[in-house]
Design an enzyme around this catalytic site. Structure first.
Site, PDB file in Angstrom:
ATOM      1  CD  GLN A 126      27.442  35.471  35.302  1.00 10.14           C
ATOM      2  OE1 GLN A 126      28.912  35.673  35.876  1.00 10.14           O
ATOM      3  NE2 GLN A 126      27.017  36.429  35.729  1.00 10.14           N
ATOM      4  CB  ALA A 171      29.408  33.726  44.051  1.00  7.38           C
ATOM      5  CG  HIS A 172      29.776  35.610  39.539  1.00  3.99           C
ATOM      6  ND1 HIS A 172      29.183  36.112  38.872  1.00  3.99           N
ATOM      7  CD2 HIS A 172      29.261  36.187  41.049  1.00  3.99           C
ATOM      8  CE1 HIS A 172      28.117  36.982  39.265  1.00  3.99           C
ATOM      9  NE2 HIS A 172      28.292  37.516  40.763  1.00  3.99           N
ATOM     10  CG  ASN A 173      34.905  37.304  38.857  1.00  4.05           C
ATOM     11  OD1 ASN A 173      33.207  36.896  38.855  1.00  4.05           O
ATOM     12  ND2 ASN A 173      35.130  37.150  37.759  1.00  4.05           N
ATOM     13  CB  SER A 222      33.559  40.426  43.465  1.00  6.26           C
ATOM     14  OG  SER A 222      33.302  40.003  41.851  1.00  6.26           O
TER      15      SER A 222
END
Lengths: 351, 351, 351
Positions: free
Chosen positions: B202, B243-245, B263
């Site tokens: 990450q 969460a990520h992105n 995402s």
């Protein structure tokens, strides 16, 4: 675990149970019914775990009266009125003593000279206590805790490491607060303004009465005005979210990951099961029980149990759960009736 | 609360309201409508709380136009266009000043000589600031905070105690970040490998633009690559998981315990109510509203409101909620029709 | 991101892909398909994102075989067997090196002389390590972490800042634990007593085996007795709640905001999607998958996928979701049949 050898006779006397089997059988520890070995004691508190009892290798098993008919000559059984309580008693005898936190202020702690520290207090490494804060007698403030300006923690409490109690908030006596808890973050309130959202000041406090336990990483927000109020003997699990101006009545139980929105009021002895959500500005009467993962939109009268999202009575919820099966049956019956009507039409046309 | 005595006349002038009753009536504080005493001011902003107004002992009550017909001679009423805003104004006048954090670096804080600290910054006890980090002018870094390598916090921000901002993450100006928040933990990504799960690196950051508030114990993960991006004026409540992105558009509101999977992209002015979940890799258009506890599986066009798990339109959801009742009715009607068909058959057989 | 220029030919060789277009095309970084510019590489791993590929400005795009028919002369495409893995490989090449934590004990850390610290350990600012704790070789203990009495952290682990590991708990080798995690808070257990709720002592520990990753602000409670047990290679996301005496089998994946109630047992390779809840005292067999926001009430045999609250099979859940539409159809058909019966009755009356 302490390594103490005890006989079934000794244990039966302590838990006031009745022995089935060899009273001289001894154990040196406790374990779950699946894991227990021949030198360990375990328990089965309900008929539905009868199979686990049958398969267990435990030397001694505390059982409920429902299970007395089970033949298990390789173990000594002790029949108890309240198996849970009896097992808790035995567990406590074998339990290692938890670590003791040294009385005094650790040199790395940062305690304002304007804070008021009671007698026999243990303030641990790197804790920070701001001006005007008060810590009651015999209380432990864990390592890395932050106690804000003018905040109060009552006597005989244990605040585990890395807890944050913000300014002016009040925690009662005999509190147990687990790591990562945040008490007194701002309530969440915004009004639309010409250039974006405008913060509504959150000027109140959190007040937590005596004998309250709060699980790890739970958050309780300060009131918009007045107080967010957790009454005495309330037990709160981990990762619970309690919003501004919520009131929780005495001896209520709030299980993990439940959330209560702003200004909701819970009566005495309310139980919110895990992941339950309660809408803002509603009231749950005394003794209301909310099933896990439910979302309660409207006020609930005292004594009722609700379930589902939106929450409804158990009867209604069961009817909803059963609906697909009933629909299938009705569809089949409908098709049959259609067929009958067709036949009638044909018959009538013949005539 | 500050002890200031104000008359209804003075308050009405400030909030631009219209007095019903004694303009000379004075109060010395504010409270909720249920708790307020004769020397306190309260408010009722909606007709549905009319009963609370009737029962209240408050000396002065701010009310909405819908309530002007209610007779309440024992209180002075002030009719306001926007009761919420008016009450917020009065609350702010009575609010205690929050504690002031001293400018300077507390001697117990550990600040890397390679960090860049702005003017008038307050770095509190036991905070840790790593090499390459930058703290903007007038910003407060609370006790016990951790600001990682090369992380940036903008000017005029307040980072409350025990917040963790990991390496390279960026927080904008005028941020308010409550205790226990974690910004920049790794996104959650694994691929099955021959000997178990293999971590997907990450390598991105979290970027938080200006005027963002983040509630206690919320977590925002760093991007797999690029950035997880919270745009300006977004307001995030406690225990939210991002969460990520993920990208969240300007002025969106994310209420407590909501979660947004990897995402996902939210437009401007989106509202996620409490405990709502948003699936990964989907898009919620500008102004989308998601009801509490809903689970949004598919992208939602701008302006729509969705509810339920899986989320659907309000109309569809209401139809679903109403289904058991409608099914009962249909079942009864079906039984009646069956009966009629039986009768027809009998009649036809007779002939 | 590192500024390295690489050609499509070089990248195709590394990821073992097949080039469509200009093999000499070069990029200096990576980005998402929507954001990537002409000097960046991106990826599209599924046909459903074909439109994003069409619109992308990326210089090089890693694609799956399903997409080879798309004409995109302005980009170089590289067809990969496993696009995700290929992209991860390229991302890793461009990724900035994460910060290195200096070996040694920071002077502000408070490490008991009775703790046992391995070789090449990094203990960061303001960390606290109590008596009897053991830290394995090469392990990093982040700033502000608390490692309780007799707790153990294995070798080659990284414990990020502000993590709390309570007394006697055990963390294995190669652990990655993100900020705000709490391991070893008390399990949640009370029995009704004559004067309120009585705490059931939580005397066990948490045992975490090797190669486990735990996301920010997750909490794992200590066992009532024995251990709460996270087996090797389990990956846990942020804000997950794991109650006392839970057992999680090897290589299971627990996504954000999921919760597992007391004494539940999960087999190997179980996947709980985000916000899923698992009831206490039940068993999920190897490979069970639980959909997001589901609430699992009963044990689930190995290999099954369940969804909904209460959780049921996918087939049952889809039937439930489809119910309102099917009900409308049946209602219409019923009305038509009623009409036919009326007509039959009329006809019969005529005769």
């Amino acid at each position: 675990m302490k390594n103490i050898s005890m006989t079934a006779a000794q244990i039966a006397e302590i838990v006031k149970g009745e022995i089935i089997g060899d009273a001289a059988r001894s154990v040196t520890g406790v374990a779950g019914i699946k894991e227990a070995s021949a030198d360990q004691l375990s328990f089965v508190g309900s008929r539905k775990y009868a199979d686990l009892l049958g398969d267990s290798k435990a030397g001694i098993v505390l059982i409920c009266a429902d299970l007395v008919k089970i033949e298990k000559p390789e173990s000594t059984l002790i029949v108890c009125k309240n198996v849970d309580a009896a097992f808790a008693t035995v567990v406590a005898m074998y339990a290692d003593v938890p670590p003791v936190f040294e009385i005094g202020i650790h040199p790395s702690a940062v305690v304002s000279p304007e804070a008021k520290i009671g007698a026999n207090v243990s303030i641990n490494a790197n804790a920070v206590i701001e001006a005007g804060a008060e810590i009651g007698d015999n209380t432990v403030i864990g390592a890395g805790c932050y106690i804000g300006h003018d905040a109060k923690v009552g006597a005989d409490s244990i605040i585990y490491p890395n807890v944050t109690i913000m300014f002016r908030c009040i925690v009662g006596r005999k509190a147990i607060i687990h790591p990562g808890v945040v008490i007194g973050g701002d309530g969440f309130g915004f009004v639309p303004g010409p250039q974006g959202l405008i913060k509504v000041p959150q000027t109140g406090i959190v007040q937590i009465d005596d004998d309250v336990e709060i699980g790890a990483n739970t958050t309780i927000d300060r009131a918009r005005f007045g107080r967010t109020w957790i009454k005495s003997n309330v037990k709160i699990d981990n990762q619970v979210m309690i919003a501004h101006n919520v009131v929780i009545g005495e001896s209520s139980i709030i299980v993990a990951q439940a959330g209560i929105a702003g200004s909701a009021e819970l009566g005495r002895g309310v139980i919110l099961a895990a992941k339950a959500g309660v809408n803002g500005h509603i009231t749950l009467g005394d003794g209301v029980q909310v099933a896990g993962t439910s979302g309660v939109l409207r006020s609930v009268p005292a004594g009722q149990t609700v379930v589902g999202a939106p929450a409804e009575s158990q009867r209604e919820f069961m009817a909803r759960v059963a609906l697909p099966g009933r629909f299938e049956k009705l569809s089949k019956k409908f098709a049959a009736l259609q067929q009958e009507v067709e036949e009638l039409k044909a018959k009538l046309a013949e005539e």
